[in-house]
Design an enzyme around this catalytic site. Sequence first.
Site, PDB file in Angstrom:
ATOM      1  N   HIS A   1      52.950 -48.104 -94.391  1.00 35.24           N
ATOM      2  CA  HIS A   1      53.664 -47.795 -93.147  1.00 35.24           C
ATOM      3  C   HIS A   1      54.710 -48.881 -92.911  1.00 35.24           C
ATOM      4  O   HIS A   1      54.915 -49.755 -93.777  1.00 35.24           O
ATOM      5  CB  HIS A   1      52.675 -47.678 -91.978  1.00 35.24           C
ATOM      6  CG  HIS A   1      51.726 -48.826 -91.866  1.00 35.24           C
ATOM      7  ND1 HIS A   1      52.132 -50.116 -91.619  1.00 35.24           N
ATOM      8  CD2 HIS A   1      50.375 -48.887 -92.002  1.00 35.24           C
ATOM      9  CE1 HIS A   1      51.094 -50.917 -91.578  1.00 35.24           C
ATOM     10  NE2 HIS A   1      50.006 -50.202 -91.823  1.00 35.24           N
TER      11      HIS A   1
ATOM     12  N   GLY B   1      54.722 -51.485 -91.243  1.00 33.36           N
ATOM     13  CA  GLY B   1      54.206 -52.855 -91.338  1.00 33.36           C
ATOM     14  C   GLY B   1      54.278 -53.344 -92.787  1.00 33.36           C
ATOM     15  O   GLY B   1      54.782 -54.438 -93.068  1.00 33.36           O
ATOM     16  N   HIS B   2      53.801 -52.495 -93.722  1.00 33.56           N
ATOM     17  CA  HIS B   2      53.894 -52.863 -95.142  1.00 33.56           C
ATOM     18  C   HIS B   2      55.368 -52.976 -95.551  1.00 33.56           C
ATOM     19  O   HIS B   2      55.734 -53.866 -96.322  1.00 33.56           O
ATOM     20  CB  HIS B   2      53.235 -51.795 -96.019  1.00 33.56           C
ATOM     21  CG  HIS B   2      51.771 -51.597 -95.788  1.00 33.56           C
ATOM     22  ND1 HIS B   2      51.255 -50.473 -95.184  1.00 33.56           N
ATOM     23  CD2 HIS B   2      50.722 -52.393 -96.080  1.00 33.56           C
ATOM     24  CE1 HIS B   2      49.947 -50.571 -95.127  1.00 33.56           C
ATOM     25  NE2 HIS B   2      49.584 -51.729 -95.653  1.00 33.56           N
TER      26      HIS B   2
ATOM     27  N   VAL C   1      53.820 -55.595 -86.920  1.00 30.72           N
ATOM     28  CA  VAL C   1      54.800 -54.566 -86.530  1.00 30.72           C
ATOM     29  C   VAL C   1      54.079 -53.589 -85.600  1.00 30.72           C
ATOM     30  O   VAL C   1      52.960 -53.151 -85.891  1.00 30.72           O
ATOM     31  CB  VAL C   1      55.371 -53.832 -87.770  1.00 30.72           C
ATOM     32  CG1 VAL C   1      56.346 -52.748 -87.353  1.00 30.72           C
ATOM     33  CG2 VAL C   1      56.042 -54.835 -88.709  1.00 30.72           C
TER      34      VAL C   1
ATOM     35  N   SER D   1      48.695 -49.610 -88.352  1.00 30.06           N
ATOM     36  CA  SER D   1      47.536 -49.748 -89.231  1.00 30.06           C
ATOM     37  C   SER D   1      47.365 -48.431 -89.976  1.00 30.06           C
ATOM     38  O   SER D   1      47.605 -47.356 -89.404  1.00 30.06           O
ATOM     39  CB  SER D   1      46.285 -50.018 -88.388  1.00 30.06           C
ATOM     40  OG  SER D   1      45.127 -49.694 -89.123  1.00 30.06           O
ATOM     41  N   SER D   2      46.934 -48.519 -91.230  1.00 27.62           N
ATOM     42  CA  SER D   2      46.691 -47.272 -91.987  1.00 27.62           C
ATOM     43  C   SER D   2      45.588 -46.466 -91.313  1.00 27.62           C
ATOM     44  O   SER D   2      45.540 -45.246 -91.429  1.00 27.62           O
ATOM     45  CB  SER D   2      46.290 -47.597 -93.424  1.00 27.62           C
ATOM     46  OG  SER D   2      47.296 -48.382 -94.026  1.00 27.62           O
ATOM     47  N   ARG D   3      44.688 -47.153 -90.596  1.00 28.57           N
ATOM     48  CA  ARG D   3      43.568 -46.448 -89.946  1.00 28.57           C
ATOM     49  C   ARG D   3      43.996 -45.715 -88.676  1.00 28.57           C
ATOM     50  O   ARG D   3      43.222 -44.919 -88.151  1.00 28.57           O
ATOM     51  CB  ARG D   3      42.419 -47.411 -89.662  1.00 28.57           C
ATOM     52  CG  ARG D   3      41.728 -47.866 -90.942  1.00 28.57           C
ATOM     53  CD  ARG D   3      40.435 -48.621 -90.688  1.00 28.57           C
ATOM     54  NE  ARG D   3      39.663 -48.798 -91.906  1.00 28.57           N
ATOM     55  CZ  ARG D   3      39.663 -49.896 -92.674  1.00 28.57           C
ATOM     56  NH1 ARG D   3      40.408 -50.937 -92.330  1.00 28.57           N
ATOM     57  NH2 ARG D   3      38.940 -49.961 -93.761  1.00 28.57           N
TER      58      ARG D   3
END
Length: 285
Positions: free
Chosen positions: A34, A36-37, A183, A192-194
């Site tokens: 996402h 953030g990454h 982020v 978050s991926s979650r």
Amino acid sequence: MLIHKISEVKEKVKEWRGDKNIKIGLVPTMGALHAGHASLIKKAVETCDKVVVSVFVNPIQFCPGEDYNEYPRTLDKDVELAESIGADLIFAPSPDEMYGKGQRLSNDTLAYVVPPFFYVNKLCGKSRVGHFDGVCTVVAKLFNITGADYAFFGQKDAQQLVIIKKFVNDLNFPIEIVSCPIVREESGLALSSRNKYLSDEGKKDALVLSKILFNIKACYEKGITDVSALKETAFSYLTDKHDMEYLEFVDKDDLEDKTKADNNTLVLIACRVEGVRLIDNILLA
Ligand code: PAF
């Protein structure tokens, strides 16, 4: 360039280095990338000559009953995103490739990197027993496989970041750890991926984490430093939709508990919403 084999990553890195003095950056991820990454990859591309992004849902950092099987796996999209930002190599090994075919994934048969108990026996480590052993082990393997000079991690997983810096320092790994800011969505929700597990309603309820943290920071800026008083301010935000795991105030470098907040204080929160365990944190500087 997508690579699944450790030997091929090593070959590629050898070829890159040749006799040149280049800087290689690593962005370790579990995929489902996402924004953030994306910010980590961007920072790595700005800092380094070559960038490796690893995409590996690491089985040994999930505790029994956690979401290893359900964890989102979106490799094609991840490769597209990472390459569009400028990553040179995406390393996506299988568990057999990482740990050996038929290898039992347990610390009585596999060598682990075990971080110090003081850093692990608190915050997320209390409920996720063995999690940080699994994180440090896979991260150490990724450092060795890629031979990276720099590795980029998000501040969102603040305890993870402190623990990785600690083992890198204690075990003299020749790598520099670069920490990158959290982020957030415009709403304040930390990416978050979650978050993918949450319904629209759940995403609204999840805003409580950032609201509590932003309010604590505002109170600190008004002069409140007593940690018990700052913790009290959280309760007015919580409803029966929130299952709070912890709200803690620690030193940002060594995770020592604080009773009086100061500019080195990191406030960390973990709370379940719709059964999804979410974490967030803020530095009171
Ligand atoms: O933060 C993560 O996504 C993971 O813990 C990491 C660092 C990639 C290790 O599997």
